[in-house]
Write a protein that holds these residues in place. Structure first.
Motif, PDB file in Angstrom:
ATOM      1  N   TRP A  10      34.969  48.593  36.640  1.00 51.30           N
ATOM      2  CA  TRP A  10      35.560  47.249  36.740  1.00 51.30           C
ATOM      3  C   TRP A  10      37.070  47.320  36.543  1.00 51.30           C
ATOM      4  O   TRP A  10      37.837  46.684  37.264  1.00 51.30           O
ATOM      5  N   LEU A  11      37.513  48.119  35.565  1.00 50.43           N
ATOM      6  CA  LEU A  11      38.944  48.256  35.307  1.00 50.43           C
ATOM      7  C   LEU A  11      39.645  48.937  36.486  1.00 50.43           C
ATOM      8  O   LEU A  11      40.766  48.563  36.846  1.00 50.43           O
ATOM      9  N   THR A  12      38.995  49.921  37.096  1.00 51.53           N
ATOM     10  CA  THR A  12      39.573  50.583  38.271  1.00 51.53           C
ATOM     11  C   THR A  12      39.778  49.592  39.405  1.00 51.53           C
ATOM     12  O   THR A  12      40.826  49.568  40.055  1.00 51.53           O
ATOM     13  N   ARG A  13      38.774  48.777  39.656  1.00 45.78           N
ATOM     14  CA  ARG A  13      38.877  47.768  40.711  1.00 45.78           C
ATOM     15  C   ARG A  13      40.000  46.775  40.401  1.00 45.78           C
ATOM     16  O   ARG A  13      40.761  46.378  41.292  1.00 45.78           O
ATOM     17  N   LEU A  14      40.103  46.384  39.133  1.00 47.85           N
ATOM     18  CA  LEU A  14      41.140  45.425  38.728  1.00 47.85           C
ATOM     19  C   LEU A  14      42.534  46.012  38.929  1.00 47.85           C
ATOM     20  O   LEU A  14      43.436  45.355  39.466  1.00 47.85           O
ATOM     21  N   ILE A  15      42.728  47.263  38.512  1.00 43.12           N
ATOM     22  CA  ILE A  15      44.038  47.909  38.631  1.00 43.12           C
ATOM     23  C   ILE A  15      44.410  48.107  40.096  1.00 43.12           C
ATOM     24  O   ILE A  15      45.556  47.840  40.510  1.00 43.12           O
ATOM     25  N   LEU A  16      43.458  48.568  40.914  1.00 47.75           N
ATOM     26  CA  LEU A  16      43.747  48.773  42.337  1.00 47.75           C
ATOM     27  C   LEU A  16      44.109  47.466  43.023  1.00 47.75           C
ATOM     28  O   LEU A  16      45.014  47.420  43.859  1.00 47.75           O
ATOM     29  N   GLY A  17      43.406  46.394  42.662  1.00 45.27           N
ATOM     30  CA  GLY A  17      43.734  45.094  43.243  1.00 45.27           C
ATOM     31  C   GLY A  17      45.135  44.647  42.875  1.00 45.27           C
ATOM     32  O   GLY A  17      45.889  44.144  43.717  1.00 45.27           O
TER      33      GLY A  17
END
Length: 278
Positions: A10-17
């Protein structure tokens, strides 16, 4: 462990976004700061400005990162383990069962050179054969720095691993300091593949690398192959260098790499090397 993986994804998706939405704004701010600070600003300008060569500044940043890494490692490598390190190992040792230890020892293979070295070699050879010289040069720079800092870490005396100092089964994990090089090897793959891909594809690539590295780190901590502070240190050094190299690559004529042509041999090398090691 499942909860940790879900949170990391979830954090990876948030950072990439956030990066995809604000990358140009952040890079523009870096260039503005570089113009106001002529000396230190040269680093930011060389990384963010596609008209300037990034090789000299990357070499300088690699040297700075290596010196800072040696300093941090010397500070956390005292005569006694840190209380947090001891607490983490003792808490995880209470959770040992025969089948989970066997699983963790299998995952340790991903952080050893018989597995990550073939992955790096096959990836490099594929880039050369597919005629991607800039991608191959950046991948080579990533590996050379990882190898250099790994060798440098061997010069700094550290405590024996937790299983040796506090008592426990020897996981046979080899040299835990190789985690810097293994982190760079696996983390740079999505940097190469995510260029000019959709957001969903980028999330898949980065999530796969995050999952692999987290499972490897969890296995090292669970089996007592490495202290918690050293695990965080190794991951941080690998991720920081990969990020710096990735920014330099993405801003200076990056090449579009065929997902199938690159992933098939790299995944094949990873699966074969893991199977042979097991």
């Amino acid at each position: 462990l499942v909860a940790l993986l879900l949170f990391a994804l979830w954090l990876t998706r948030l950072i990439l976004g956030a990066v995809q939405r604000h990358a140009e704004q952040w890079l523009g701010g870096m260039l503005d700061w570089s113009r106001r600070h002529r000396r230190l600003g040269k680093f930011g300008a060389a990384l963010a400005d596609s008209e300037q060569p990034e090789t000299p500044v990357l070499a300088a940043l690699a040297l700075v990162l290596a010196l800072l890494s040696a300093l941090v490692l010397a500070l956390i490598s005292g005569p006694e383990p840190l209380p947090l390190d001891v607490a983490v190992y003792q808490e995880l040792r209470e959770l040992h069962t025969p089948w989970t230890l066997a699983l963790a020892q299998s995952l340790l293979a991903w952080g050893q050179w018989p597995v990550y070295a073939p992955v790096a070699a096959v990836g490099m050879l594929t880039l050369f054969l597919r005629r991607h010289p800039r991608a191959a040069a950046h991948a080579l720079a990533a590996l050379l720095f990882g190898a250099a800092i790994t060798l440098g870490l061997y010069l700094i005396r550290t405590l024996p691993p937790p299983h040796a100092l506090l008592g426990g089964l020897d996981p046979g994990a080899g040299a835990a300091r190789d985690q810097v090089l293994s982190t760079i090897t696996y983390a740079f793959i999505p940097v190469l593949l995510a260029r000019q891909r959709s957001a969903s594809h980028s999330v898949i690539f980065y999530s796969a690398a995050v999952t692999l590295l987290l499972l490897l780190s969890a296995a090292q901590l669970y089996t007592g192959a490495q202290w918690f502070s050293l695990t965080v240190f190794s991951l941080s050094v690998g991720v920081v260098w990969t990020t710096l190299l990735g920014v330099g690559y993405r801003r200076h004529r990056p090449e579009r790499i065929s997902q199938r042509a690159y992933l098939i041999p790299v995944l094949g090398a990873f699966l074969i090397a893991s199977g042979l090691h097991w």
